[in-house]
Design an enzyme around this catalytic site. Sequence first.
Site, PDB file in Angstrom:
ATOM      1  N   ASP A   1      46.632  32.485  51.533  1.00  0.00           N
ATOM      2  CA  ASP A   1      47.230  31.803  52.470  1.00  0.00           C
ATOM      3  C   ASP A   1      48.865  32.093  52.147  1.00  0.00           C
ATOM      4  O   ASP A   1      49.833  30.637  52.599  1.00  0.00           O
ATOM      5  CB  ASP A   1      47.184  30.882  52.078  1.00  0.00           C
ATOM      6  CG  ASP A   1      46.085  30.184  50.863  1.00  0.00           C
ATOM      7  OD1 ASP A   1      46.236  30.755  50.085  1.00  0.00           O
ATOM      8  OD2 ASP A   1      45.617  28.860  50.731  1.00  0.00           O
TER       9      ASP A   1
ATOM     10  N   GLU B   1      44.652  44.994  46.259  1.00  0.00           N
ATOM     11  CA  GLU B   1      46.703  44.849  46.017  1.00  0.00           C
ATOM     12  C   GLU B   1      46.644  45.958  45.116  1.00  0.00           C
ATOM     13  O   GLU B   1      47.976  46.293  44.824  1.00  0.00           O
ATOM     14  CB  GLU B   1      46.428  43.438  44.874  1.00  0.00           C
ATOM     15  CG  GLU B   1      46.618  41.882  45.866  1.00  0.00           C
ATOM     16  CD  GLU B   1      45.193  41.432  46.314  1.00  0.00           C
ATOM     17  OE1 GLU B   1      45.226  40.531  47.328  1.00  0.00           O
ATOM     18  OE2 GLU B   1      44.149  42.012  46.379  1.00  0.00           O
TER      19      GLU B   1
ATOM     20  N   HIS C   1      43.569  25.640  43.997  1.00  0.00           N
ATOM     21  CA  HIS C   1      43.246  27.506  44.086  1.00  0.00           C
ATOM     22  C   HIS C   1      44.174  28.349  43.907  1.00  0.00           C
ATOM     23  O   HIS C   1      45.217  28.102  43.916  1.00  0.00           O
ATOM     24  CB  HIS C   1      42.658  27.587  46.175  1.00  0.00           C
ATOM     25  CG  HIS C   1      43.168  27.748  47.101  1.00  0.00           C
ATOM     26  ND1 HIS C   1      43.631  26.870  47.351  1.00  0.00           N
ATOM     27  CD2 HIS C   1      43.702  29.209  47.554  1.00  0.00           C
ATOM     28  CE1 HIS C   1      44.957  27.183  48.252  1.00  0.00           C
ATOM     29  NE2 HIS C   1      44.493  28.053  48.292  1.00  0.00           N
ATOM     30  N   HIS C   2      43.709  29.869  43.222  1.00  0.00           N
ATOM     31  CA  HIS C   2      43.698  30.344  43.084  1.00  0.00           C
ATOM     32  C   HIS C   2      44.885  30.333  41.646  1.00  0.00           C
ATOM     33  O   HIS C   2      45.820  30.748  41.372  1.00  0.00           O
ATOM     34  CB  HIS C   2      45.284  30.896  43.687  1.00  0.00           C
ATOM     35  CG  HIS C   2      44.222  31.547  44.381  1.00  0.00           C
ATOM     36  ND1 HIS C   2      42.817  31.793  44.734  1.00  0.00           N
ATOM     37  CD2 HIS C   2      44.992  32.195  46.149  1.00  0.00           C
ATOM     38  CE1 HIS C   2      42.687  33.022  45.933  1.00  0.00           C
ATOM     39  NE2 HIS C   2      43.688  32.544  46.757  1.00  0.00           N
TER      40      HIS C   2
ATOM     41  N   GLY D   1      48.147  57.601  33.560  1.00  0.00           N
ATOM     42  CA  GLY D   1      47.446  58.395  33.998  1.00  0.00           C
ATOM     43  C   GLY D   1      46.107  56.976  34.177  1.00  0.00           C
ATOM     44  O   GLY D   1      44.694  57.405  34.073  1.00  0.00           O
TER      45      GLY D   1
ATOM     46  N   ASP E   1      36.390  63.877  42.497  1.00  0.00           N
ATOM     47  CA  ASP E   1      35.549  63.240  42.942  1.00  0.00           C
ATOM     48  C   ASP E   1      35.554  61.786  42.175  1.00  0.00           C
ATOM     49  O   ASP E   1      35.389  60.580  42.935  1.00  0.00           O
ATOM     50  CB  ASP E   1      34.317  64.005  42.621  1.00  0.00           C
ATOM     51  CG  ASP E   1      34.015  64.468  41.880  1.00  0.00           C
ATOM     52  OD1 ASP E   1      34.762  64.526  40.708  1.00  0.00           O
ATOM     53  OD2 ASP E   1      33.092  65.360  41.343  1.00  0.00           O
TER      54      ASP E   1
ATOM     55  N   ASN F   1      33.120  68.745  41.319  1.00  0.00           N
ATOM     56  CA  ASN F   1      32.628  69.523  40.591  1.00  0.00           C
ATOM     57  C   ASN F   1      31.781  67.998  39.722  1.00  0.00           C
ATOM     58  O   ASN F   1      31.387  68.318  38.138  1.00  0.00           O
ATOM     59  CB  ASN F   1      33.900  69.306  39.442  1.00  0.00           C
ATOM     60  CG  ASN F   1      34.841  68.710  38.963  1.00  0.00           C
ATOM     61  OD1 ASN F   1      34.720  67.318  38.963  1.00  0.00           O
ATOM     62  ND2 ASN F   1      36.082  69.103  38.636  1.00  0.00           N
TER      63      ASN F   1
ATOM     64  N   GLY G   1      31.578  64.395  38.756  1.00  0.00           N
ATOM     65  CA  GLY G   1      32.032  63.499  36.325  1.00  0.00           C
ATOM     66  C   GLY G   1      33.216  63.254  36.274  1.00  0.00           C
ATOM     67  O   GLY G   1      34.763  64.538  37.332  1.00  0.00           O
TER      68      GLY G   1
ATOM     69  N   GLU H   1      37.438  63.853  30.664  1.00  0.00           N
ATOM     70  CA  GLU H   1      36.803  63.235  29.817  1.00  0.00           C
ATOM     71  C   GLU H   1      35.901  64.156  29.188  1.00  0.00           C
ATOM     72  O   GLU H   1      35.531  64.023  28.627  1.00  0.00           O
ATOM     73  CB  GLU H   1      35.770  62.226  30.307  1.00  0.00           C
ATOM     74  CG  GLU H   1      36.910  60.588  30.459  1.00  0.00           C
ATOM     75  CD  GLU H   1      37.960  60.899  31.837  1.00  0.00           C
ATOM     76  OE1 GLU H   1      37.381  62.002  32.220  1.00  0.00           O
ATOM     77  OE2 GLU H   1      38.375  60.057  31.679  1.00  0.00           O
TER      78      GLU H   1
END
Length: 550
Positions: free
Chosen positions: A26, A49, A112-113, A404, A431, A458, A460, A464
Site C-alpha cells: 500500500d 521480494e 503498520h509495517h 553463494g 533440486d 540428485n 539433496g 554440503e
Amino acid sequence: MYKVGDYLLDRLHELGIEEIFGVPGDYNLQFLDQIISRKDMKWVGNANELNASYMADGYARTKKAAAFLTTFGVGELSAVNGLAGSYAENLPVVEIVGSPTSKVQNEGKFVHHTLADGDFKHFMKMHEPVTAARTLLTAENATVEIDRVLSVLLKERKPVYINLPVDVAAAKAEKPSLPLKKENPNPNSNTSDQEILNKIQESLKNAKKPIVITGHEIISFGLEKTVTQFISKTKLPITTLNFGKSSVDEALPSFLGIYNGKLSEPNLKEFVESADFILMLGVKLTDSSTGAFTHHLNENKMISLNIDEGKIFNESIQNFDFESLISSLLDLSEIEYKGKYIDKKQENFVPSNALLSQDRLWQAVENFTQSNETIVAEQGTSFFGASSIFLKPKSHFIGQPLWGSIGYTFPAALGSQIADKESRHLLFIGDGSLQLTVQELGLAIREKINPICFIINNDGYTVEREIHGPNQSYNDIPMWNYSKLPESFGATEDRVVSKIVRTENEFVSVMKEAQADPNRMYWIELILAKEDAPKVLKKMGKLFAEQNKS
C-alpha cells in the site's frame, strides 16, 4: 503535472532500465501507477521480494543497471539477502522503498509495517552495510538526492537505497535538464592514470612470460568487449577466475581457461604461476575462486586494478578511474605477444546409452552449447561443473561464487533473459536450490520467458555432502515431482516443454530440440546419482572442510 516519481523513473530509464521488478504494497501503489502509465517502462511483479532482488541482480549483470520496488519494512527486509549479494559482487541495483507519508513519519505514528516505536529509520540503517548510498526523499531534496545516489551507483557499481514516501512521489518536480553524471574519483590521487598506463606498457613490453587475469568487476562495468579487443590486439595470454568467467570472449586463441589455485589444470597452473608479469584487472581473490586460497601469484611481479584500489608491484594506489583505465588499455602500443600458449583440454563428446554422470554432463554441455548463449549456473554441482567449460563466441556466464545464496539463479536467469532477449539462457540448478525460489515459474509462464532450464535432481544438498555429513539427514530434501511443476503453475504444452532425462543420448537429444525451439520454455529434469559430483567440487569440498577446521 510532472512529479518526483516521474523524475526518478526518467533517471532510471537514462541508466538503461526498462523493467522494474518488485511486489505491490500500500505504500508504493501510487508510485506503481506512475510506472505502469509509461510506455518506455514495464512493471514485472514477483511472487516475493527476495525473488525480485535476485531478478534485479540478474538483470543488472546483463543491462548493467537494474531496479526493484518494495513496500516499507516487511518488503524491504525480505529483499535484503538479494541486495547483499549484489553488493558483494558489484552489481548496480537500485532498491526503491515505498514508505508512509512524510507527515506520518515526522509525527512518529504507530502505523503498520513498523516496530511501533515511532522511528522510521530503522530499516534504512539496516541497509547501511549492503548499499553504497542511501536517501530518504523529501519534496525539497528529492531531485538532488536522486542524482546523488545514482551517481554513486555509477561510480561504485554497488546497490543504492531510495526511501520514497507516498506524498513525495506525488510532489511537483522539474524535469532533469542535464544528463546524470558519475561521481568523479578523488583528484588527490597518489598516482595518475597516465602513470599507471605507462607502468603497464613498460611491464608488458619487457615481459617474456606475461599473463592477464580478469575478474567480475570487468563484467560489472560492461567492459568485456574492451578487454576482448585488447587481447585480440596484443595476443596476450589471458585467464579468468570462475568469479569473473566470461569477462573475456573465451573463444580467443589466447584464452587459456579458468585459474583456480591448485584446482586448476596442471599446465594452466604452471603457466600462470611462473609468469614474470601479471596484469590483474577487476579481480577479487576469494576462497571459492582460488581453490580455498591455494593460489600462488607473486605480487612483486603484478599490477592489479580494482574498482576501489590497486597495487603496482605491491605498492598501493588509490583514487584512479577504473573504467577509464581499462578502456585506455586499447591505446597502448608496441605490445604483441609472440610466445607460446598451452594446449587446451577439450574433449569431443560422443554420447552413449549410459546413465548421465556429472563429468559426462559437463563435457556434453561444452560440446553442444552454441554461440551467443548465456549459461547460468547455481552455486553447487552446476557452478563447479559449468565454470570449467570453454564457452562459445559471444557467450556469457552468470554465477554467484562469492555470495553463494542457493536459489539465486532461477530468478536471476529470468531477470537476465528479460534484459537480453536475443541470448538464449541455459539454467543449471540443483533440486535443493530450486525449492527456495521456484515460485517465479509462474512469472516466467505469464511473461512468456523461454530459457532452457535443467533441474539437476540428485536428491539433496550435494555441495554440503562433499564438505561435511554425506549421509546426514540435514542434507536430505523432500522429493518433488519436478517434471510436473510447470503444469502445476498453469503451463500448457504450447508454452512449456517438460522432459525427464536419464541417459547421455537423451540429454543430447533434448538439448538439440530445445535449442531449435526458441519460442517455448524447456523444463528438463536431469536424474543424477546422489553421490555424484564434478571432480573439481569433490576436491573443493575437501579444501573447504579443512578451511572450516582452521
